[in-house]
Design a protein around this motif. Structure first.
Motif, PDB file in Angstrom:
ATOM      1  N   ARG A  33     -13.497  20.395 -19.993  1.00  0.00           N
ATOM      2  CA  ARG A  33     -12.900  21.024 -21.291  1.00  0.00           C
ATOM      3  C   ARG A  33     -11.179  21.240 -20.894  1.00  0.00           C
ATOM      4  O   ARG A  33     -10.907  21.329 -21.917  1.00  0.00           O
ATOM      5  CB  ARG A  33     -13.112  21.896 -21.473  1.00  0.00           C
ATOM      6  CG  ARG A  33     -12.572  23.634 -22.758  1.00  0.00           C
ATOM      7  CD  ARG A  33     -12.805  24.527 -22.346  1.00  0.00           C
ATOM      8  NE  ARG A  33     -12.600  25.494 -21.503  1.00  0.00           N
ATOM      9  CZ  ARG A  33     -13.647  26.477 -21.296  1.00  0.00           C
ATOM     10  NH1 ARG A  33     -14.594  27.029 -21.869  1.00  0.00           N
ATOM     11  NH2 ARG A  33     -13.050  27.561 -19.750  1.00  0.00           N
ATOM     12  N   ARG A  34     -10.274  20.835 -19.862  1.00  0.00           N
ATOM     13  CA  ARG A  34      -8.765  20.428 -19.405  1.00  0.00           C
ATOM     14  C   ARG A  34      -9.067  19.773 -18.888  1.00  0.00           C
ATOM     15  O   ARG A  34      -9.761  20.788 -17.194  1.00  0.00           O
ATOM     16  CB  ARG A  34      -8.522  22.233 -19.818  1.00  0.00           C
ATOM     17  CG  ARG A  34      -6.937  21.968 -18.934  1.00  0.00           C
ATOM     18  CD  ARG A  34      -5.880  23.478 -19.691  1.00  0.00           C
ATOM     19  NE  ARG A  34      -4.834  23.120 -19.446  1.00  0.00           N
ATOM     20  CZ  ARG A  34      -4.377  23.090 -20.605  1.00  0.00           C
ATOM     21  NH1 ARG A  34      -4.737  23.109 -22.204  1.00  0.00           N
ATOM     22  NH2 ARG A  34      -2.992  22.801 -20.664  1.00  0.00           N
ATOM     23  N   THR A  86     -15.577  17.496 -24.207  1.00  0.00           N
ATOM     24  CA  THR A  86     -15.981  18.182 -24.510  1.00  0.00           C
ATOM     25  C   THR A  86     -15.512  18.159 -25.701  1.00  0.00           C
ATOM     26  O   THR A  86     -14.428  17.134 -25.687  1.00  0.00           O
ATOM     27  CB  THR A  86     -16.334  19.570 -24.199  1.00  0.00           C
ATOM     28  OG1 THR A  86     -14.117  19.972 -23.937  1.00  0.00           O
ATOM     29  CG2 THR A  86     -16.288  20.671 -23.140  1.00  0.00           C
ATOM     30  N   GLU A  87     -16.663  18.651 -27.074  1.00  0.00           N
ATOM     31  CA  GLU A  87     -15.404  17.890 -28.315  1.00  0.00           C
ATOM     32  C   GLU A  87     -14.383  18.385 -28.466  1.00  0.00           C
ATOM     33  O   GLU A  87     -12.971  17.939 -29.529  1.00  0.00           O
ATOM     34  CB  GLU A  87     -16.311  18.584 -29.387  1.00  0.00           C
ATOM     35  CG  GLU A  87     -15.986  18.402 -30.499  1.00  0.00           C
ATOM     36  CD  GLU A  87     -16.377  16.432 -30.684  1.00  0.00           C
ATOM     37  OE1 GLU A  87     -15.660  15.674 -31.655  1.00  0.00           O
ATOM     38  OE2 GLU A  87     -17.445  16.043 -30.097  1.00  0.00           O
ATOM     39  N   ASP A  88     -13.938  19.325 -27.995  1.00  0.00           N
ATOM     40  CA  ASP A  88     -12.719  20.485 -28.442  1.00  0.00           C
ATOM     41  C   ASP A  88     -11.281  19.621 -26.821  1.00  0.00           C
ATOM     42  O   ASP A  88     -10.721  20.951 -26.610  1.00  0.00           O
ATOM     43  CB  ASP A  88     -12.392  21.808 -28.486  1.00  0.00           C
ATOM     44  CG  ASP A  88     -13.619  22.392 -27.416  1.00  0.00           C
ATOM     45  OD1 ASP A  88     -14.327  22.023 -26.001  1.00  0.00           O
ATOM     46  OD2 ASP A  88     -13.219  24.469 -27.654  1.00  0.00           O
ATOM     47  N   THR A 132      -8.855  19.378 -23.998  1.00  0.00           N
ATOM     48  CA  THR A 132      -7.600  19.092 -24.119  1.00  0.00           C
ATOM     49  C   THR A 132      -6.807  18.523 -22.998  1.00  0.00           C
ATOM     50  O   THR A 132      -7.631  18.368 -20.977  1.00  0.00           O
ATOM     51  CB  THR A 132      -6.680  20.394 -23.850  1.00  0.00           C
ATOM     52  OG1 THR A 132      -6.668  21.313 -25.333  1.00  0.00           O
ATOM     53  CG2 THR A 132      -5.405  20.454 -24.640  1.00  0.00           C
ATOM     54  N   VAL A 191      -5.479  16.852 -28.101  1.00  0.00           N
ATOM     55  CA  VAL A 191      -6.584  17.472 -28.064  1.00  0.00           C
ATOM     56  C   VAL A 191      -7.293  17.335 -28.954  1.00  0.00           C
ATOM     57  O   VAL A 191      -7.158  15.973 -29.736  1.00  0.00           O
ATOM     58  CB  VAL A 191      -6.337  18.946 -28.811  1.00  0.00           C
ATOM     59  CG1 VAL A 191      -6.488  19.775 -29.224  1.00  0.00           C
ATOM     60  CG2 VAL A 191      -4.455  19.474 -27.961  1.00  0.00           C
ATOM     61  N   GLY A 192      -8.922  17.405 -28.455  1.00  0.00           N
ATOM     62  CA  GLY A 192     -10.090  16.582 -28.703  1.00  0.00           C
ATOM     63  C   GLY A 192     -10.532  15.341 -28.173  1.00  0.00           C
ATOM     64  O   GLY A 192      -9.043  14.841 -28.157  1.00  0.00           O
ATOM     65  N   ARG A 193     -11.918  15.382 -27.780  1.00  0.00           N
ATOM     66  CA  ARG A 193     -12.644  14.124 -27.631  1.00  0.00           C
ATOM     67  C   ARG A 193     -12.318  12.888 -28.426  1.00  0.00           C
ATOM     68  O   ARG A 193     -11.497  11.752 -27.585  1.00  0.00           O
ATOM     69  CB  ARG A 193     -13.756  14.696 -27.230  1.00  0.00           C
ATOM     70  CG  ARG A 193     -14.711  13.282 -27.021  1.00  0.00           C
ATOM     71  CD  ARG A 193     -15.797  13.370 -26.608  1.00  0.00           C
ATOM     72  NE  ARG A 193     -16.615  14.577 -26.212  1.00  0.00           N
ATOM     73  CZ  ARG A 193     -18.299  14.960 -26.777  1.00  0.00           C
ATOM     74  NH1 ARG A 193     -18.346  14.913 -28.070  1.00  0.00           N
ATOM     75  NH2 ARG A 193     -18.403  15.990 -25.781  1.00  0.00           N
TER      76      ARG A 193
END
Length: 143
Positions: A133-134, A37-39, A41, A57-59
C-alpha cells in the motif's frame, strides 16, 4: 500485549516486495503492478541531499513512472533486498523496514548504483493477496 506473528503471511509480504523488484529489473510491469494496491503510494529521498520524489499515487501512475525510469536506463538493474524487520503485523496489515542494494551492470562491469532501505506498509486484500500500500525509499546516494 500479544504480538501477531504469522510466518506464512510474512513470506507472502516479502513475495509482494519481490514482485516489485523482479518486475522492475526484468521490465515486467504487469508483475510490478501486481505488487501494489490500486491506491498505493510511493516516493523517496536521498539522505543528506535535497533529492526526493513523490508521492506517486495509484497503481497505474506508479507503473507509468517506474516503467519510464526503467526504460531510460541502459544498464541492467538488480534489486537485492535483505535484513527485513517487521515492526507491526496484524492478520491484514503489516509494516516493515528492509535494506536494499541496487546493482547496475553494463559492458561486463557491475557497480553498486545505490543502497538504503524501504519502509513498507502492506495489506491483505479481499482476494487474499498481500500487496504494498505504501513504499518509501530512503537511499544513501542518488541512483
Amino acid at each position: 500485549m500479544a504480538r501477531y506473528i504469522n510466518a506464512d503471511d510474512r513470506a507472502l509480504i516479502l513475495d509482494a516486495l519481490a514482485k516489485y523488484c523482479w518486475g522492475y529489473d526484468e521490465g515486467d510491469f504487469d508483475m510490478l503492478a501486481d505488487a501494489f494496491t490500486e491506491d498505493a503510494t510511493t516516493g523517496g529521498t536521498v539522505t543528506h541531499t535535497d533529492i526526493g520524489w513523490g508521492p506517486v499515487v495509484g497503481r497505474a501512475e506508479i507503473v507509468a513512472v517506474l516503467s519510464g525510469i526503467r526504460r531510460s536506463q541502459t544498464d541492467q538493474r538488480r534489486h537485492i533486498i535483505s535484513t527485513g524487520r517487521f515492526e507491526e503485523q496484524t492478520p491484514t496489515t503489516a509494516k516493515l523496514s528492509i535494506y536494499i542494494v541496487v546493482l547496475a551492470s553494463k559492458d561486463g562491469e557491475t557497480r553498486v548504483a545505490t543502497a538504503g532501505r524501504y519502509l513498507i506498509e502492506a495489506v491483505k486484500e479481499t482476494d487474499g493477496e498481500w500487496r504494498i500500500r505504501r513504499l518509501d525509499a530512503i537511499l544513501d546516494s542518488a541512483f
